[in-house]
Design a protein around this motif. Structure first.
Motif, mmCIF file in Angstrom:
data_model
loop_
_atom_site.group_PDB
_atom_site.id
_atom_site.type_symbol
_atom_site.label_atom_id
_atom_site.label_comp_id
_atom_site.label_asym_id
_atom_site.label_seq_id
_atom_site.Cartn_x
_atom_site.Cartn_y
_atom_site.Cartn_z
ATOM 1 N N GLY A 166 -9.286 -5.273 9.041
ATOM 2 C CA GLY A 166 -8.049 -5.483 9.789
ATOM 3 C C GLY A 166 -6.794 -5.333 8.955
ATOM 4 N N LYS A 167 -6.904 -4.748 7.771
ATOM 5 C CA LYS A 167 -5.740 -4.573 6.895
ATOM 6 C C LYS A 167 -5.535 -3.086 6.601
ATOM 7 N N PRO A 168 -4.316 -2.681 6.232
ATOM 8 C CA PRO A 168 -4.055 -1.265 5.966
ATOM 9 C C PRO A 168 -4.836 -0.771 4.746
ATOM 10 N N VAL A 169 -5.454 0.408 4.900
ATOM 11 C CA VAL A 169 -6.233 0.992 3.799
ATOM 12 C C VAL A 169 -5.907 2.477 3.652
ATOM 13 N N ARG A 203 -4.598 12.513 -5.466
ATOM 14 C CA ARG A 203 -4.703 12.974 -4.080
ATOM 15 C C ARG A 203 -5.128 11.833 -3.158
ATOM 16 N N VAL A 204 -4.362 11.665 -2.094
ATOM 17 C CA VAL A 204 -4.694 10.671 -1.070
ATOM 18 C C VAL A 204 -5.389 11.424 0.060
ATOM 19 N N LEU A 205 -6.506 10.912 0.549
ATOM 20 C CA LEU A 205 -7.265 11.606 1.596
ATOM 21 C C LEU A 205 -6.600 11.421 2.970
ATOM 22 N N GLY A 206 -6.902 12.351 3.869
ATOM 23 C CA GLY A 206 -6.396 12.272 5.242
ATOM 24 C C GLY A 206 -4.902 12.553 5.289
ATOM 25 N N SER A 207 -4.241 11.932 6.260
ATOM 26 C CA SER A 207 -2.817 12.204 6.480
ATOM 27 C C SER A 207 -1.940 11.560 5.419
ATOM 28 N N GLY A 208 -2.496 10.628 4.650
ATOM 29 C CA GLY A 208 -1.678 9.897 3.682
ATOM 30 C C GLY A 208 -1.056 8.645 4.263
ATOM 31 N N GLU A 209 -1.199 8.482 5.580
ATOM 32 C CA GLU A 209 -0.684 7.250 6.193
ATOM 33 C C GLU A 209 -1.806 6.215 6.223
ATOM 34 N N PRO A 210 -1.522 4.960 5.845
ATOM 35 C CA PRO A 210 -2.558 3.924 5.863
ATOM 36 C C PRO A 210 -3.122 3.735 7.277
ATOM 37 N N LYS A 211 -4.443 3.489 7.333
ATOM 38 C CA LYS A 211 -5.101 3.147 8.606
ATOM 39 C C LYS A 211 -5.543 1.689 8.523
ATOM 40 N N ILE A 256 0.820 -1.211 0.000
ATOM 41 C CA ILE A 256 0.000 0.000 0.000
ATOM 42 C C ILE A 256 0.861 1.271 0.000
ATOM 43 N N LYS A 257 2.006 1.244 0.653
ATOM 44 C CA LYS A 257 2.843 2.462 0.663
ATOM 45 C C LYS A 257 3.482 2.684 -0.704
ATOM 46 N N ALA A 258 3.886 1.616 -1.371
ATOM 47 C CA ALA A 258 4.427 1.753 -2.732
ATOM 48 C C ALA A 258 3.335 2.267 -3.672
ATOM 49 N N ALA A 259 2.099 1.757 -3.495
ATOM 50 C CA ALA A 259 0.985 2.211 -4.331
ATOM 51 C C ALA A 259 0.714 3.694 -4.094
ATOM 52 N N ARG A 260 0.708 4.094 -2.822
ATOM 53 C CA ARG A 260 0.473 5.510 -2.477
ATOM 54 C C ARG A 260 1.541 6.405 -3.117
ATOM 55 N N GLY A 287 -14.934 10.286 -10.470
ATOM 56 C CA GLY A 287 -16.082 10.560 -9.617
ATOM 57 C C GLY A 287 -16.391 9.464 -8.622
ATOM 58 N N THR A 288 -15.428 8.562 -8.399
ATOM 59 C CA THR A 288 -15.661 7.440 -7.487
ATOM 60 C C THR A 288 -14.631 7.472 -6.363
ATOM 61 N N LEU A 289 -15.118 7.445 -5.134
ATOM 62 C CA LEU A 289 -14.212 7.308 -3.987
ATOM 63 C C LEU A 289 -13.589 5.913 -4.055
ATOM 64 N N VAL A 290 -12.258 5.874 -4.048
ATOM 65 C CA VAL A 290 -11.542 4.601 -4.178
ATOM 66 C C VAL A 290 -10.814 4.306 -2.873
ATOM 67 N N GLU A 291 -10.996 3.090 -2.364
ATOM 68 C CA GLU A 291 -10.246 2.591 -1.217
ATOM 69 C C GLU A 291 -9.209 1.609 -1.741
ATOM 70 N N LEU A 292 -7.998 1.724 -1.252
ATOM 71 C CA LEU A 292 -6.984 0.707 -1.534
ATOM 72 C C LEU A 292 -6.778 -0.106 -0.271
#
Ligand code: CO
Length: 134
Positions: free
Chosen positions: A113-116, A100-108, A87-91, A126-131
């Motif tokens: 139970g996995k980093p998103v 643009r990554v929402l929030g702090s940019g750090e995975p939560k 996920i960090k490489a993808a970010r 126009g679509t909110l995307v979760e990784l």
């Protein structure tokens, strides 16, 4: 870079009613309702043969889906979630592409139970995307 479709999330006002639609009308395998106070939602997971549907109901005063439901009173598709290996490489790659990554940019840690991370809908058709890290 993106892998499998992990889930499609649908925001609803009444999660018990929505779960019944999937369980009774559509004949799907539906989980119990799980409160996720860290995320401001309650969730129900619906397991399909090739992916999942995540039902979301607001939980608490400032739920992140409250405004979405004001605009979509009947409910609606809130986000789609793609799996990535790292996920960090993808970010870092996406930021390099100008996304643009929402929030702090750090995975939560997400509802599974996995980093998103979430990506700005204006950068993704126009679509909110979760990784989610697979
Ligand atoms: Co999700």
């Amino acid at each position: 870079m993106i892998g499998r479709l992990n889930h499609v999330a649908i925001a609803v006002r009444d999660i018990a009613k929505a779960a019944d639609v999937y369980r009774k009308t559509l004949g799907a395998q539906v989980s119990d309702t799980v409160p996720q106070p860290d995320h401001g939602v309650s969730t129900v997971f619906i397991t399909l043969p090739n992916t999942k549907i995540e039902l979301l109901e607001p939980l608490g005063a400032d739920s992140p889906i409250a405004r979405f439901l004001e605009r979509n009173p009947d409910g609606g598709i809130h986000h789609i979630c793609y799996e990535v290996d790292d996920i960090k490489a993808a970010r870092d790659r996406l930021i390099g592409q100008g996304a643009r990554v929402l929030g702090s940019g750090e995975p939560k840690i997400g509802a599974h139970g996995k980093p998103v991370l979430f990506l700005h809908p204006k950068d993704f058709c126009g679509t909110l995307v979760e990784l989610e890290q697979a």
